[in-house]
Motif scaffolding. Structure first.
Motif, PDB file in Angstrom:
ATOM      1  N   ARG A  51     -12.495   9.981  14.746  1.00 56.55           N
ATOM      2  CA  ARG A  51     -11.078  10.211  14.983  1.00 56.55           C
ATOM      3  C   ARG A  51     -10.703  11.583  14.479  1.00 56.55           C
ATOM      4  O   ARG A  51     -11.369  12.158  13.632  1.00 56.55           O
ATOM      5  CB  ARG A  51     -10.249   9.162  14.240  1.00 56.55           C
ATOM      6  CG  ARG A  51     -10.246   7.822  14.888  1.00 56.55           C
ATOM      7  CD  ARG A  51      -9.060   7.032  14.381  1.00 56.55           C
ATOM      8  NE  ARG A  51      -8.943   7.060  12.928  1.00 56.55           N
ATOM      9  CZ  ARG A  51      -8.833   5.966  12.197  1.00 56.55           C
ATOM     10  NH1 ARG A  51      -8.863   4.794  12.749  1.00 56.55           N
ATOM     11  NH2 ARG A  51      -8.686   6.059  10.897  1.00 56.55           N
ATOM     12  N   HIS A  53      -8.513  14.003  12.255  1.00 60.41           N
ATOM     13  CA  HIS A  53      -7.833  13.861  10.977  1.00 60.41           C
ATOM     14  C   HIS A  53      -6.345  13.697  11.250  1.00 60.41           C
ATOM     15  O   HIS A  53      -5.776  14.403  12.073  1.00 60.41           O
ATOM     16  CB  HIS A  53      -8.074  15.108  10.134  1.00 60.41           C
ATOM     17  CG  HIS A  53      -7.673  14.913   8.701  1.00 60.41           C
ATOM     18  ND1 HIS A  53      -6.354  14.868   8.325  1.00 60.41           N
ATOM     19  CD2 HIS A  53      -8.404  14.728   7.596  1.00 60.41           C
ATOM     20  CE1 HIS A  53      -6.299  14.678   7.026  1.00 60.41           C
ATOM     21  NE2 HIS A  53      -7.529  14.594   6.551  1.00 60.41           N
ATOM     22  N   PRO A  54      -5.707  12.725  10.581  1.00 57.05           N
ATOM     23  CA  PRO A  54      -4.294  12.468  10.870  1.00 57.05           C
ATOM     24  C   PRO A  54      -3.407  13.674  10.622  1.00 57.05           C
ATOM     25  O   PRO A  54      -2.325  13.769  11.188  1.00 57.05           O
ATOM     26  CB  PRO A  54      -3.935  11.310   9.934  1.00 57.05           C
ATOM     27  CG  PRO A  54      -5.117  11.018   9.128  1.00 57.05           C
ATOM     28  CD  PRO A  54      -6.280  11.817   9.618  1.00 57.05           C
ATOM     29  N   TYR A 219      -0.106   6.750   4.273  1.00 57.61           N
ATOM     30  CA  TYR A 219      -1.545   6.975   4.327  1.00 57.61           C
ATOM     31  C   TYR A 219      -1.918   8.439   4.536  1.00 57.61           C
ATOM     32  O   TYR A 219      -3.010   8.847   4.224  1.00 57.61           O
ATOM     33  CB  TYR A 219      -2.168   6.141   5.452  1.00 57.61           C
ATOM     34  CG  TYR A 219      -1.984   4.662   5.279  1.00 57.61           C
ATOM     35  CD1 TYR A 219      -2.525   4.009   4.172  1.00 57.61           C
ATOM     36  CD2 TYR A 219      -1.270   3.926   6.202  1.00 57.61           C
ATOM     37  CE1 TYR A 219      -2.354   2.651   3.998  1.00 57.61           C
ATOM     38  CE2 TYR A 219      -1.099   2.561   6.043  1.00 57.61           C
ATOM     39  CZ  TYR A 219      -1.639   1.930   4.945  1.00 57.61           C
ATOM     40  OH  TYR A 219      -1.469   0.585   4.774  1.00 57.61           O
ATOM     41  N   THR A 220      -1.005   9.212   5.117  1.00 57.21           N
ATOM     42  CA  THR A 220      -1.364  10.595   5.437  1.00 57.21           C
ATOM     43  C   THR A 220      -0.410  11.583   4.793  1.00 57.21           C
ATOM     44  O   THR A 220       0.688  11.226   4.370  1.00 57.21           O
ATOM     45  CB  THR A 220      -1.322  10.842   6.957  1.00 57.21           C
ATOM     46  OG1 THR A 220       0.024  10.676   7.398  1.00 57.21           O
ATOM     47  CG2 THR A 220      -2.216   9.860   7.695  1.00 57.21           C
ATOM     48  N   SER A 221      -0.826  12.827   4.753  1.00 54.77           N
ATOM     49  CA  SER A 221       0.035  13.872   4.206  1.00 54.77           C
ATOM     50  C   SER A 221       1.280  14.049   5.057  1.00 54.77           C
ATOM     51  O   SER A 221       2.358  14.354   4.558  1.00 54.77           O
ATOM     52  CB  SER A 221      -0.735  15.188   4.153  1.00 54.77           C
ATOM     53  OG  SER A 221      -1.876  15.039   3.352  1.00 54.77           O
ATOM     54  N   ALA A 223       2.857  11.671   6.684  1.00 60.30           N
ATOM     55  CA  ALA A 223       3.776  10.595   6.323  1.00 60.30           C
ATOM     56  C   ALA A 223       4.424  10.888   4.979  1.00 60.30           C
ATOM     57  O   ALA A 223       5.602  10.586   4.772  1.00 60.30           O
ATOM     58  CB  ALA A 223       3.030   9.265   6.276  1.00 60.30           C
TER      59      ALA A 223
ATOM     60  N   GLY B  11      -6.676  12.894   1.595  1.00 62.69           N
ATOM     61  CA  GLY B  11      -5.959  12.668   2.839  1.00 62.69           C
ATOM     62  C   GLY B  11      -4.516  12.243   2.654  1.00 62.69           C
ATOM     63  O   GLY B  11      -3.819  11.935   3.606  1.00 62.69           O
ATOM     64  N   THR B  12      -4.064  12.222   1.401  1.00 64.81           N
ATOM     65  CA  THR B  12      -2.682  11.834   1.145  1.00 64.81           C
ATOM     66  C   THR B  12      -2.142  12.727   0.036  1.00 64.81           C
ATOM     67  O   THR B  12      -2.690  13.791  -0.227  1.00 64.81           O
ATOM     68  CB  THR B  12      -2.592  10.337   0.785  1.00 64.81           C
ATOM     69  OG1 THR B  12      -1.230   9.969   0.660  1.00 64.81           O
ATOM     70  CG2 THR B  12      -3.327  10.024  -0.503  1.00 64.81           C
ATOM     71  N   THR B  13      -1.091  12.320  -0.584  1.00 66.58           N
ATOM     72  CA  THR B  13      -0.484  13.134  -1.628  1.00 66.58           C
ATOM     73  C   THR B  13      -0.318  12.299  -2.892  1.00 66.58           C
ATOM     74  O   THR B  13       0.185  11.184  -2.835  1.00 66.58           O
ATOM     75  CB  THR B  13       0.889  13.662  -1.172  1.00 66.58           C
ATOM     76  OG1 THR B  13       0.709  14.353   0.066  1.00 66.58           O
ATOM     77  CG2 THR B  13       1.476  14.603  -2.179  1.00 66.58           C
ATOM     78  N   TYR B  45     -13.705  10.859   5.930  1.00 71.39           N
ATOM     79  CA  TYR B  45     -13.411  11.994   6.805  1.00 71.39           C
ATOM     80  C   TYR B  45     -14.454  13.094   6.650  1.00 71.39           C
ATOM     81  O   TYR B  45     -14.600  13.943   7.507  1.00 71.39           O
ATOM     82  CB  TYR B  45     -12.026  12.581   6.492  1.00 71.39           C
ATOM     83  CG  TYR B  45     -10.891  11.714   6.954  1.00 71.39           C
ATOM     84  CD1 TYR B  45     -10.478  11.732   8.281  1.00 71.39           C
ATOM     85  CD2 TYR B  45     -10.244  10.861   6.071  1.00 71.39           C
ATOM     86  CE1 TYR B  45      -9.442  10.928   8.714  1.00 71.39           C
ATOM     87  CE2 TYR B  45      -9.204  10.052   6.492  1.00 71.39           C
ATOM     88  CZ  TYR B  45      -8.814  10.096   7.820  1.00 71.39           C
ATOM     89  OH  TYR B  45      -7.795   9.292   8.247  1.00 71.39           O
ATOM     90  N   ALA B  93     -14.155   3.594  10.939  1.00 72.15           N
ATOM     91  CA  ALA B  93     -13.990   4.730  10.039  1.00 72.15           C
ATOM     92  C   ALA B  93     -13.913   6.033  10.832  1.00 72.15           C
ATOM     93  O   ALA B  93     -14.469   6.133  11.918  1.00 72.15           O
ATOM     94  CB  ALA B  93     -15.160   4.784   9.045  1.00 72.15           C
ATOM     95  N   PRO B  94     -13.218   7.040  10.272  1.00 72.47           N
ATOM     96  CA  PRO B  94     -13.087   8.324  10.966  1.00 72.47           C
ATOM     97  C   PRO B  94     -14.438   8.989  11.257  1.00 72.47           C
ATOM     98  O   PRO B  94     -14.542   9.781  12.175  1.00 72.47           O
ATOM     99  CB  PRO B  94     -12.274   9.171   9.989  1.00 72.47           C
ATOM    100  CG  PRO B  94     -11.602   8.199   9.100  1.00 72.47           C
ATOM    101  CD  PRO B  94     -12.485   7.009   9.000  1.00 72.47           C
ATOM    102  N   ASN B  95     -15.458   8.679  10.446  1.00 75.75           N
ATOM    103  CA  ASN B  95     -16.758   9.326  10.651  1.00 75.75           C
ATOM    104  C   ASN B  95     -17.564   8.662  11.776  1.00 75.75           C
ATOM    105  O   ASN B  95     -18.707   9.051  12.040  1.00 75.75           O
ATOM    106  CB  ASN B  95     -17.555   9.351   9.347  1.00 75.75           C
ATOM    107  CG  ASN B  95     -17.743   7.946   8.768  1.00 75.75           C
ATOM    108  OD1 ASN B  95     -17.812   6.961   9.502  1.00 75.75           O
ATOM    109  ND2 ASN B  95     -17.812   7.851   7.455  1.00 75.75           N
ATOM    110  N   LYS B 106      -8.894   4.251  -3.274  1.00 77.81           N
ATOM    111  CA  LYS B 106      -7.704   4.942  -3.747  1.00 77.81           C
ATOM    112  C   LYS B 106      -7.179   4.289  -5.024  1.00 77.81           C
ATOM    113  O   LYS B 106      -6.914   4.969  -6.016  1.00 77.81           O
ATOM    114  CB  LYS B 106      -6.624   4.969  -2.660  1.00 77.81           C
ATOM    115  CG  LYS B 106      -5.483   5.895  -3.009  1.00 77.81           C
ATOM    116  CD  LYS B 106      -4.627   6.243  -1.808  1.00 77.81           C
ATOM    117  CE  LYS B 106      -3.836   5.054  -1.340  1.00 77.81           C
ATOM    118  NZ  LYS B 106      -2.769   5.435  -0.395  1.00 77.81           N
ATOM    119  N   GLY B 130       0.096   8.136  -2.481  1.00 78.01           N
ATOM    120  CA  GLY B 130       0.458   7.663  -1.146  1.00 78.01           C
ATOM    121  C   GLY B 130       1.145   6.310  -1.156  1.00 78.01           C
ATOM    122  O   GLY B 130       0.972   5.512  -0.248  1.00 78.01           O
ATOM    123  N   GLU B 177       3.531   3.398   9.823  1.00 80.01           N
ATOM    124  CA  GLU B 177       3.143   4.765  10.104  1.00 80.01           C
ATOM    125  C   GLU B 177       2.477   4.794  11.478  1.00 80.01           C
ATOM    126  O   GLU B 177       1.571   4.018  11.743  1.00 80.01           O
ATOM    127  CB  GLU B 177       2.152   5.207   9.039  1.00 80.01           C
ATOM    128  CG  GLU B 177       1.969   6.673   8.929  1.00 80.01           C
ATOM    129  CD  GLU B 177       1.040   6.994   7.765  1.00 80.01           C
ATOM    130  OE1 GLU B 177       0.022   7.605   8.012  1.00 80.01           O
ATOM    131  OE2 GLU B 177       1.350   6.581   6.626  1.00 80.01           O
TER     132      GLU B 177
END
Lengths: 242, 269
Positions: A51, A53-54, A219-221, A223, B11-13, B45, B93-95, B106, B130, B177
């Motif tokens: 996929r 990357h979001p 889940y993502t930056s 968001a 991948g988040t904050t 990722y 999964a993204p990979n 997380k 997140g 989301e």
């Protein structure tokens, strides 16, 4: 009776709890099962290769904003009231705390302005640079890249109380913003209370805006940037929220 | 001194909110380095992460580092506890593999980050990754933390507000989301019954994974969550009604919106 360790465990390894070893073995078995026999057609249809990357879509926009930020700061420093920038060499090999550690580079500017500018950009800039913000300690600096530097503003006595802002910069982009604040200042808390109604407008369903943190599926930056947590972080960075 | 830091990682904050008079700069630096290390090791990722290489069959189980072994064993433990509703071997999964332990990583990493802050003398702080968070101590002078639970339909509103004196872990799972789906590993299809799920408990490692599992299990999963020591849950249905366990309800602060009448359902364990 403890079963013998599974063959995949290196003999020199630390003794592993047999329960943990059994769990790992079961997990590996299911993993191999899924890998050899594909999932049911339904689920297989949902797996369409790697996929994106979001955050991909937001990166271009975020990059634009980062550039605007950099230009804005440059303009400020170029024009600012005697911006004496005393630059000691950035650490060639960043220590684990390089990004936020005691800075070698000090930007002498009124922290209030740095805070204000940084606050409006921190979430955008940091969200845009997921790959670039890789910990300086873990990603050795390669040729062509600049080491992550930390800029700490002078302690300034703002009307909200003493405040100091540190920003991390790597490759010309702000990668992090830290706000240091004196906790015991009662005056700042009182003024912060007055600043709260601004945030309250956004918070409709709850009676109090005195919320320090938000739980949600972010889940993502991308968001995160749209989240209330982001607004709270920004307000705190600006020193208007206790 | 007190400090506030926002870091983009995993991948988040992650928002780090320290309220004590400690060397915050050092504590934040160590936490940030740790989180990036976790990202390098566990990210689905990154094709070079240990987790990706194992998922894609490039590494054998025995070649993984002890910390990855620790996490995978914890994942399997939750798999057992939740009757298969949590299964890292069946997550797209993204990979490109179907192996993704992110649903536990997380929470695990933020729980470890909390231990780092405590080693630096931190007593009153909140680490929010997140939307999944660890809360310790109080905000100020013994005043508990106010934690908002995001409204599933409105990003800028709260569905609930908790009054929390740490230690407590809080995690929320939802698919509000766009593009984010939680796959039911038992069917391979996205779970759709619930609007959002919030789980509270003593350890974010498990609380994070339980939130994912409960989202998949739906209302019947509540009994499973209450069976875990110190854990509670709050579930919002698609029709806007909600239910919660008594342990969760005890955390509602005076600011929480009163729910009554037909729109509120009460879950009694």
């Amino acid at each position: 009776m403890i079963p013998p360790p599974p063959p995949w465990l290196p003999s020199a390894a630390q003794p592993v709890d047999p329960i943990v070893a059994a769990r790992l073995a079961r997990l590996a078995e299911r993993h191999e099962q899924v890998a050899t026999e594909p999932l049911s057609p339904r689920s297989a249809s949902t797996i369409t290769g790697p996929r994106k990357h979001p955050a991909d879509k937001s990166r271009i926009a975020a990059l634009t904003m980062s550039v605007a930020t950099t230009v804005g700061l440059s303009v400020y420093f170029a024009r600012g009231a005697t911006p004496s920038i005393s630059t000691a060499a950035a650490p060639a090999k960043a220590t684990p705390t390089a990004a936020t550690a005691a800075p070698n580079t000090t930007v002498a500017a009124t922290a209030s302005t740095v805070a204000a500018q940084a606050a409006t950009t921190t979430t955008r800039a940091s969200a845009s640079t997921v790959p670039a913000t890789a910990a300086p300690s873990l990603a050795p600096t390669t040729a062509g890249q600049t080491a992550a530097q930390s800029f700490t503003g002078q302690m300034a006595s703002m009307k909200y109380g003493p405040i100091q802002v540190a920003i991390g910069v790597a490759n010309g982009q702000i990668t992090s913003v830290t706000t240091l604040q004196q906790p015991s200042d009662r005056k700042s808390i009182r003024i912060n209370d007055q600043a709260l109604p601004e945030l309250e407008n956004e918070v409709v369903t709850v009676q109090s805006a005195r919320v320090q943190s938000v739980s949600g599926a972010t889940y993502t930056s991308t968001a995160y940037k749209q989240s209330l947590q982001s607004a709270i972080d920004t307000a705190r960075s600006a020193g208007v929220l206790a | 001194m007190a400090a506030h830091h926002v870091e983009a990682v995993m991948g988040t904050t992650v928002s780090i909110d320290l309220r004590d008079d400690i060397d915050s700069t050092a504590a934040i630096g160590e936490v940030v380095a740790w989180l990036h290390h976790v990202d390098e090791t566990f990210s689905p990722y990154k094709a070079t992460s240990e987790v990706s290489r194992y998922g894609l069959g490039e590494l054998a189980l025995g070649e993984l580092s002890p910390e990855v072994h620790e996490v995978l064993a914890l994942c399997e433990q939750v798999h057992e506890t939740t009757g298969g509703a949590f299964d890292i071997t069946r997550v797209p999964a993204p990979n490109g593999s179907t192996f993704d332990p992110s649903g536990l990583v997380k929470g695990w990493s933020i729980e470890h980050a909390a231990a780092i802050v405590e080693r630096h003398g931190g007593v009153n702080f909140c680490l929010n990754g997140g939307g999944d968070m660890v809360v310790r101590g109080n905000v100020d002078d013994g005043e508990p933390w106010s934690i908002g639970i995001r409204h599933p339909d409105h990003a800028d509103q709260f569905a609930d507000v908790l009054s929390v004196a740490g230690p407590l872990a809080i995690a929320t799972s939802a698919s509000y989301e766009r593009g984010a789906h939680i796959i039911d590993p038992r069917t391979g299809r996205p779970a759709t019954e619930l609007a959002s799920v919030t789980v509270v408990g003593p350890d974010l490692t498990f609380v994070d994974a339980y939130a994912t599992a409960l989202y998949v299990l739906g209302e019947p999963g509540l009994a499973l969550i209450t069976a875990q020591p110190g854990c509670g849950a709050y579930v919002v249905f698609r029709d806007g009604t909600a239910t919660s366990t008594s342990l969760y309800r005890a955390l509602r602060g005076p600011d929480a919106r009163q729910r009554s009448g037909s729109r509120a359902r009460q879950f009694h364990p």
